[in-house]
Design a protein around this motif. Structure first.
Motif, short mmCIF file in Angstrom:
data_model
loop_
_atom_site.label_atom_id
_atom_site.label_comp_id
_atom_site.label_asym_id
_atom_site.label_seq_id
_atom_site.Cartn_x
_atom_site.Cartn_y
_atom_site.Cartn_z
N ALA A 220 1.03 -0.89 0.06
CA ALA A 220 0.16 0.55 0.31
C ALA A 220 0.68 1.30 0.20
O ALA A 220 1.55 1.45 1.46
N ASP A 222 -0.02 3.83 -2.75
CA ASP A 222 -1.17 4.54 -3.26
C ASP A 222 -1.54 5.77 -2.69
O ASP A 222 -2.22 6.75 -2.89
N ALA A 223 -2.58 5.12 -1.24
CA ALA A 223 -3.29 6.05 -0.70
C ALA A 223 -2.49 6.78 -0.23
O ALA A 223 -2.91 8.45 0.49
N LYS A 226 -1.48 10.19 -1.94
CA LYS A 226 -2.72 10.99 -1.94
C LYS A 226 -2.51 12.28 -0.73
O LYS A 226 -2.91 12.91 -0.71
N GLU A 227 -2.54 10.68 0.47
CA GLU A 227 -2.67 11.88 2.01
C GLU A 227 -1.83 12.85 2.12
O GLU A 227 -1.32 13.85 2.88
#
Length: 467
Positions: A220, A222-223, A226-227
């Motif tokens: 993980a 990608d999330a 973005k954050e």
């Protein structure tokens, strides 16, 4: 039955004959007589044409018409007439009556029918003789082909028995498998497939493959990225700031980390000087609630980014059944590069979040994130797991899998045998020879009754030979 001569034109003395009124009709037997050169032989030859159903060249150019109980018989249709006519004249005597004598009593042979019958009998018997000779040759070739096919079956069965360790396995077993394979699509395997199924078929139960755990992977980033875009771009609001601390992020962080040690005014724990209430309040005002919340977001993000570094341990190829090891190694080879690319991106993003943690007041933007970092790992893990599943299915159904592999290998060699036989054409040639023999036997069987009939028909004439 012939009833009369209606007309004759252009035939010897009969240049323009028409039946006179009141002429008596013919009987079953009729005698023609008259003076020499009165036309008896000419007239009898006209009747003889009806017997032979063949035109006499000596009678060419004439027209005639015979009355019958049905349609008239003329020079145009006499060859198709079904009326039976027999003529005894000088032509018949010359052709068919022979008087031979010597040191024996004269014997009379009625020649035409007897000699014709004998010639037919001799011809038919010669055909039978030739047919029998051809049959013997065909039977010899048929047996030779049967022997070659039988030898090929024996050799193939022996090869399958030894190669696949099937005992017993004879030409009879091969024949049964030929029937099974011949109704299926081609059972030929690729070379690597054949090698795999043979290896599995010959694997002893003591070397049954074990079940291997599948890989678990949830990369993980990608999330988090973005954050990070949002958090790094944000700046906290301040009601009052101390310039010295704002310009020195490291000192600011140091002061902030120790501020909780001075809940009230008093001596400074670091320098020992008096920490006045006004100074303490100024410091607390500098470190606003918004700054604190912002720093908590940055620190929380930093911790999660560092924790996102991906680690994975996978089984060794030797733990899988041999037939899967090559493909497993190829699939595994993709993982290290995908994991390394992912972790490098994690480290870079963590460094950029750390920079934001060190200087909360500065708006930042993280470096672009490479596409497919998560997907590449997931796809590689899925490919590896697909092979592991095959291995585990084999381990769970080892006995059945061995039997299936043995059948596939056996059918491969049976198909190979069939293809070689088709290429050689032995079965086709054997069947063709057999069918030719059957046809010749039927042909001979058809000729024999004809010979018997001819012999029976001429027996009354031949009785003179025994007198």
């Amino acid at each position: 039955m012939l009833k009369s001569i209606e007309k004759i034109r252009g035939l010897g003395v009969y240049q323009d004959y028409n039946k006179p009124a009141g002429t008596q009709e013919f009987g079953v037997k009729n005698l023609i007589y008259g003076w020499n050169y009165s036309g008896k032989t000419t007239l009898s030859r006209l009747f003889a044409q009806l017997e032979a159903k063949i035109a006499n060249p000596d009678l060419s150019g004439c027209d005639f018409s015979f009355g019958t109980e049905g349609d008239a018989i003329t020079e145009k249709n006499f060859t198709r007439s079904n009326i039976s006519v027999r003529v005894f004249n000088s032509d018949f005597v010359k052709a068919n009556l022979h008087f031979d004598g010597g040191s024996f009593n004269p014997i009379l042979l009625l020649g035409k029918e007897s000699e014709e019958a004998q010639r037919k009998i001799d011809s038919l018997e010669e055909r039978i003789k030739r047919s029998d000779s051809v049959q013997r040759k065909l039977n010899s070739e048929f047996e030779a082909l049967k022997l070659r096919i039988a030898q090929a079956k024996t050799e193939t069965a022996k090869f399958i028995r030894q190669r696949l360790k099937i005992d017993p396995y004879t030409a009879a077993h091969l024949g049964q498998d030929v029937l099974a394979v011949s109704i299926l699509d081609s059972q030929l395997l690729m070379e690597n497939e054949l090698s795999d199924v043979i290896e599995l078929a010959l694997t002893p139960d003591s070397k049954k493959p074990s079940i291997v755990d599948e890989l678990q992977a949830s990369p993980a980033i990608d999330a988090l990225y973005k954050e990070a875009v949002t958090v790094l771009a944000a700046t906290p609001s301040f009601s009052s700031t101390l310039k010295h601390l704002a310009e020195s992020p490291a000192i600011e962080r140091w002061v902030q980390s120790g501020l909780h040690l001075h809940p009230t005014s008093g001596a400074c724990e670091f320098c020992g000087n008096e920490l006045l209430p006004a100074r303490l309040e100024a410091l607390r005002t500098h470190f606003s609630k918004d700054l604190e919340d912002h720093q908590e977001k940055v620190d929380g993000l930093l911790g999660r980014v560092k924790a996102a570094e991906f680690r994975l341990i996978w089984p060794k190829a030797a733990e899988l059944n041999p037939q899967f090891r090559d493909n497993y190694s190829l699939a595994i080879d993709v993982l290290p590069a995908a994991i390394n690319a992912f972790n490098q991106a994690v480290k870079k993003l963590a460094g950029e979040v750390q920079c934001k943690a060190d200087d909360s007041r500065k708006a930042m933007k993280p470096s672009p994130l490479a596409q497919g970092l998560e997907v590449d790992i997931k796809d590689a893990v899925a490919a590896v797991n697909a092979i592991i599943k095959q291995n585990n299915e084999l381990a769970s159904n080892f006995t059945k899998a061995k039997a299936d592999s043995l059948r596939k290998a056996k059918y491969h060699y049976v198909q190979q045998f069939l293809d070689e036989q088709d290429a050689a054409g032995l079965e086709v040639r054997k069947d063709r020879q057999f069918k030719r023999c059957v046809r010749l036997k039927a042909y001979v069987a058809k000729l024999q009754p004809e010979i018997d009939g001819l012999q029976a028909g001429s027996s009354s004439t031949r009785q003179g030979e025994n007198q």
